[in-house]
Design a protein around this motif. Structure first.
Motif, PDB file in Angstrom:
ATOM      1  N   LYS A   8      -9.378  -2.413  -4.638  1.00  0.00           N
ATOM      2  CA  LYS A   8      -8.752  -2.332  -5.961  1.00  0.00           C
ATOM      3  C   LYS A   8      -7.666  -1.267  -5.986  1.00  0.00           C
ATOM      4  CE  LYS A   8      -9.864  -1.255 -10.796  1.00  0.00           C
ATOM      5  NZ  LYS A   8     -10.954  -0.863 -11.734  1.00  0.00           N
ATOM      6  N   ASP A   9      -7.959  -0.094  -5.439  1.00  0.00           N
ATOM      7  CA  ASP A   9      -6.987   1.000  -5.455  1.00  0.00           C
ATOM      8  C   ASP A   9      -5.821   0.726  -4.507  1.00  0.00           C
ATOM      9  OD1 ASP A   9      -8.462   2.333  -7.320  1.00  0.00           O
ATOM     10  OD2 ASP A   9      -9.330   3.791  -5.928  1.00  0.00           O
ATOM     11  N   TYR A  10      -6.096   0.028  -3.418  1.00  0.00           N
ATOM     12  CA  TYR A  10      -5.016  -0.298  -2.482  1.00  0.00           C
ATOM     13  C   TYR A  10      -4.000  -1.235  -3.131  1.00  0.00           C
ATOM     14  CZ  TYR A  10      -2.488  -1.570   1.727  1.00  0.00           C
ATOM     15  OH  TYR A  10      -1.482  -1.765   2.648  1.00  0.00           O
ATOM     16  N   LEU A  11      -4.471  -2.131  -3.969  1.00  0.00           N
ATOM     17  CA  LEU A  11      -3.556  -3.032  -4.677  1.00  0.00           C
ATOM     18  C   LEU A  11      -2.648  -2.240  -5.618  1.00  0.00           C
ATOM     19  CD1 LEU A  11      -5.914  -6.044  -5.516  1.00  0.00           C
ATOM     20  CD2 LEU A  11      -4.057  -5.998  -3.839  1.00  0.00           C
ATOM     21  N   LEU A  12      -3.190  -1.194  -6.231  1.00  0.00           N
ATOM     22  CA  LEU A  12      -2.373  -0.326  -7.102  1.00  0.00           C
ATOM     23  C   LEU A  12      -1.344   0.421  -6.261  1.00  0.00           C
ATOM     24  CD1 LEU A  12      -5.134   1.151  -9.448  1.00  0.00           C
ATOM     25  CD2 LEU A  12      -3.568  -0.738  -9.929  1.00  0.00           C
ATOM     26  N   TYR A  13      -1.767   0.901  -5.120  1.00  0.00           N
ATOM     27  CA  TYR A  13      -0.857   1.582  -4.186  1.00  0.00           C
ATOM     28  C   TYR A  13       0.291   0.658  -3.804  1.00  0.00           C
ATOM     29  CZ  TYR A  13       0.709   3.160   0.443  1.00  0.00           C
ATOM     30  OH  TYR A  13       1.470   3.510   1.534  1.00  0.00           O
ATOM     31  N   GLN A  14      -0.005  -0.598  -3.519  1.00  0.00           N
ATOM     32  CA  GLN A  14       1.042  -1.559  -3.169  1.00  0.00           C
ATOM     33  C   GLN A  14       2.039  -1.747  -4.308  1.00  0.00           C
ATOM     34  OE1 GLN A  14      -1.559  -4.918  -1.804  1.00  0.00           O
ATOM     35  NE2 GLN A  14      -0.266  -4.856   0.013  1.00  0.00           N
ATOM     36  N   LYS A  15       1.539  -1.713  -5.542  1.00  0.00           N
ATOM     37  CA  LYS A  15       2.430  -1.893  -6.688  1.00  0.00           C
ATOM     38  C   LYS A  15       3.408  -0.731  -6.835  1.00  0.00           C
ATOM     39  CE  LYS A  15      -0.792  -4.856  -9.179  1.00  0.00           C
ATOM     40  NZ  LYS A  15      -1.735  -5.004 -10.300  1.00  0.00           N
ATOM     41  N   ILE A  16       3.009   0.452  -6.417  1.00  0.00           N
ATOM     42  CA  ILE A  16       3.913   1.605  -6.461  1.00  0.00           C
ATOM     43  C   ILE A  16       5.043   1.444  -5.446  1.00  0.00           C
ATOM     44  CG2 ILE A  16       4.057   4.087  -5.947  1.00  0.00           C
ATOM     45  CD1 ILE A  16       2.892   3.408  -8.704  1.00  0.00           C
ATOM     46  N   LEU A  17       4.798   0.674  -4.400  1.00  0.00           N
ATOM     47  CA  LEU A  17       5.806   0.466  -3.354  1.00  0.00           C
ATOM     48  C   LEU A  17       6.735  -0.712  -3.631  1.00  0.00           C
ATOM     49  CD1 LEU A  17       3.609   0.997  -0.147  1.00  0.00           C
ATOM     50  CD2 LEU A  17       4.909   2.701  -1.442  1.00  0.00           C
ATOM     51  N   LEU A  18       6.470  -1.456  -4.688  1.00  0.00           N
ATOM     52  CA  LEU A  18       7.257  -2.665  -4.962  1.00  0.00           C
ATOM     53  C   LEU A  18       8.763  -2.430  -5.106  1.00  0.00           C
ATOM     54  CD1 LEU A  18       4.889  -4.703  -7.313  1.00  0.00           C
ATOM     55  CD2 LEU A  18       5.610  -5.299  -4.980  1.00  0.00           C
ATOM     56  N   PRO A  19       9.221  -1.316  -5.716  1.00  0.00           N
ATOM     57  CA  PRO A  19      10.675  -1.105  -5.777  1.00  0.00           C
ATOM     58  C   PRO A  19      11.334  -1.085  -4.395  1.00  0.00           C
ATOM     59  CG  PRO A  19       9.591   0.309  -7.356  1.00  0.00           C
ATOM     60  CD  PRO A  19       8.507  -0.309  -6.535  1.00  0.00           C
ATOM     61  N   ILE A  20      10.623  -0.549  -3.405  1.00  0.00           N
ATOM     62  CA  ILE A  20      11.155  -0.555  -2.033  1.00  0.00           C
ATOM     63  C   ILE A  20      11.184  -1.985  -1.509  1.00  0.00           C
ATOM     64  CG2 ILE A  20      10.767   0.235   0.333  1.00  0.00           C
ATOM     65  CD1 ILE A  20       9.399   2.720  -0.843  1.00  0.00           C
ATOM     66  N   ASP A  21      10.116  -2.721  -1.756  1.00  0.00           N
ATOM     67  CA  ASP A  21      10.057  -4.119  -1.321  1.00  0.00           C
ATOM     68  C   ASP A  21      11.152  -4.947  -1.986  1.00  0.00           C
ATOM     69  OD1 ASP A  21       7.757  -3.835   0.349  1.00  0.00           O
ATOM     70  OD2 ASP A  21       6.495  -3.832  -1.434  1.00  0.00           O
ATOM     71  N   ASN A  22      11.402  -4.672  -3.259  1.00  0.00           N
ATOM     72  CA  ASN A  22      12.461  -5.397  -3.973  1.00  0.00           C
ATOM     73  C   ASN A  22      13.806  -5.220  -3.284  1.00  0.00           C
ATOM     74  OD1 ASN A  22      10.670  -6.241  -5.955  1.00  0.00           O
ATOM     75  ND2 ASN A  22      11.210  -4.620  -7.378  1.00  0.00           N
ATOM     76  N   ARG A 197      -3.732  10.298  -9.384  1.00  0.00           N
ATOM     77  CA  ARG A 197      -3.152  11.456  -8.691  1.00  0.00           C
ATOM     78  C   ARG A 197      -2.591  11.045  -7.333  1.00  0.00           C
ATOM     79  NH1 ARG A 197      -2.902  16.868  -9.377  1.00  0.00           N
ATOM     80  NH2 ARG A 197      -3.981  16.670 -11.380  1.00  0.00           N
ATOM     81  N   ILE A 198      -3.259  10.139  -6.662  1.00  0.00           N
ATOM     82  CA  ILE A 198      -2.762   9.641  -5.373  1.00  0.00           C
ATOM     83  C   ILE A 198      -1.471   8.854  -5.574  1.00  0.00           C
ATOM     84  CG2 ILE A 198      -3.244   8.059  -3.453  1.00  0.00           C
ATOM     85  CD1 ILE A 198      -6.211   8.801  -3.779  1.00  0.00           C
ATOM     86  N   LEU A 199      -1.438   8.017  -6.594  1.00  0.00           N
ATOM     87  CA  LEU A 199      -0.232   7.219  -6.867  1.00  0.00           C
ATOM     88  C   LEU A 199       0.940   8.125  -7.213  1.00  0.00           C
ATOM     89  CD1 LEU A 199      -1.763   4.293  -8.979  1.00  0.00           C
ATOM     90  CD2 LEU A 199      -1.263   4.339  -6.534  1.00  0.00           C
ATOM     91  N   THR A 200       0.664   9.171  -7.962  1.00  0.00           N
ATOM     92  CA  THR A 200       1.712  10.142  -8.306  1.00  0.00           C
ATOM     93  C   THR A 200       2.259  10.800  -7.043  1.00  0.00           C
ATOM     94  OG1 THR A 200       0.829  10.597 -10.507  1.00  0.00           O
ATOM     95  CG2 THR A 200       2.174  12.320  -9.507  1.00  0.00           C
TER      96      THR A 200
END
Length: 226
Positions: A8-22, A197-200
């Protein structure tokens, strides 16, 4: 990260990286001579495979790829880049996770406010530059006032307008990132050992990585603030 975070948390981590993927996706589609950013969630090979036959990307990306390949704009008044951004924000602003929603709402609103101020200053069309259709975007498009009609709607409108007045683009970007950095600190002020805090931390390290390529000294200053 996959080895240390729950699914679940890894999916959130991936969402933080989406601007790079875009940006990586857009560069590949445009055949741009720009180095692939390895900090994204999807590899170059994954993106290229999905361009040939979308199968594992977020829904908004698949929709964009199909439109791009068919040369059928989803938002005809916008550039392809802004069409992708519009689809992206439409999706993440509906996310079930509060941190993801709040972070991307700030990012989205700040981007549109800056664009609105600069468009008015240079007498450019707002219709072709403002992305998405939330209340802030709609207000910016129709307002004739210097505050874009957002006083009382967006708490930080004065801060962003003041930053936008700086004619030095690099200094303007620095000020925006400091603003975002401080906003993130407020978001996690009462958070201890949580995924937020990790996502930040990930967002901040991505900021640092970008600045190290533009202004090494400033990038190191940000690193010292972690």
């Amino acid at each position: 990260m996959r080895d240390v975070l729950s699914k679940k948390d890894y999916l959130l981590y991936q969402k933080i990286l989406l601007p790079i993927d875009n940006q990586n996706l857009l560069n590949i589609l445009n055949k741009a001579d720009i180095s692939f950013n390895e900090l994204g969630s999807f590899s170059k090979e994954e993106l290229e495979a999905n361009i040939r036959e979308p199968y594992s990307l977020p829904e908004y990306m698949q929709k964009f790829i199909n439109a791009f390949k068919e040369n059928e704009p989803i938002y005809p008044s916008l550039s392809w880049e802004n069409q992708l951004l519009s689809l992206f924000y439409d999706e993440v602003l509906q996310d079930k996770n509060e941190f993801i929603r709040n972070w991307y709402e700030l990012d989205y609103n700040v981007k549109n406010i800056l664009t609105g101020v600069l468009c008015k200053k240079h007498k450019m069309s707002l219709e072709t530059q403002i992305i998405g259709n939330n209340d802030v975007a709609k207000t910016i498009k129709t307002s004739q006032s210097s505050d874009l009609g957002l006083t009382g709607i967006v708490d930080y409108i004065e801060d962003i307008i003041n930053i936008a007045q700086n004619s030095n683009a690099i200094e303007r970007e620095k000020a925006i990132d400091v603003f975002k950095w401080n906003y993130l600190n407020e978001m996690i002020f009462f958070e201890y050992f949580t995924i937020d805090r990790i996502l930040t931390f990930v967002i901040k390290t991505n900021m640092i990585e970008r600045w190290l390529k533009i202004d090494t000294q400033y990038g190191n200053e940000l690193f010292g603030m972690l």
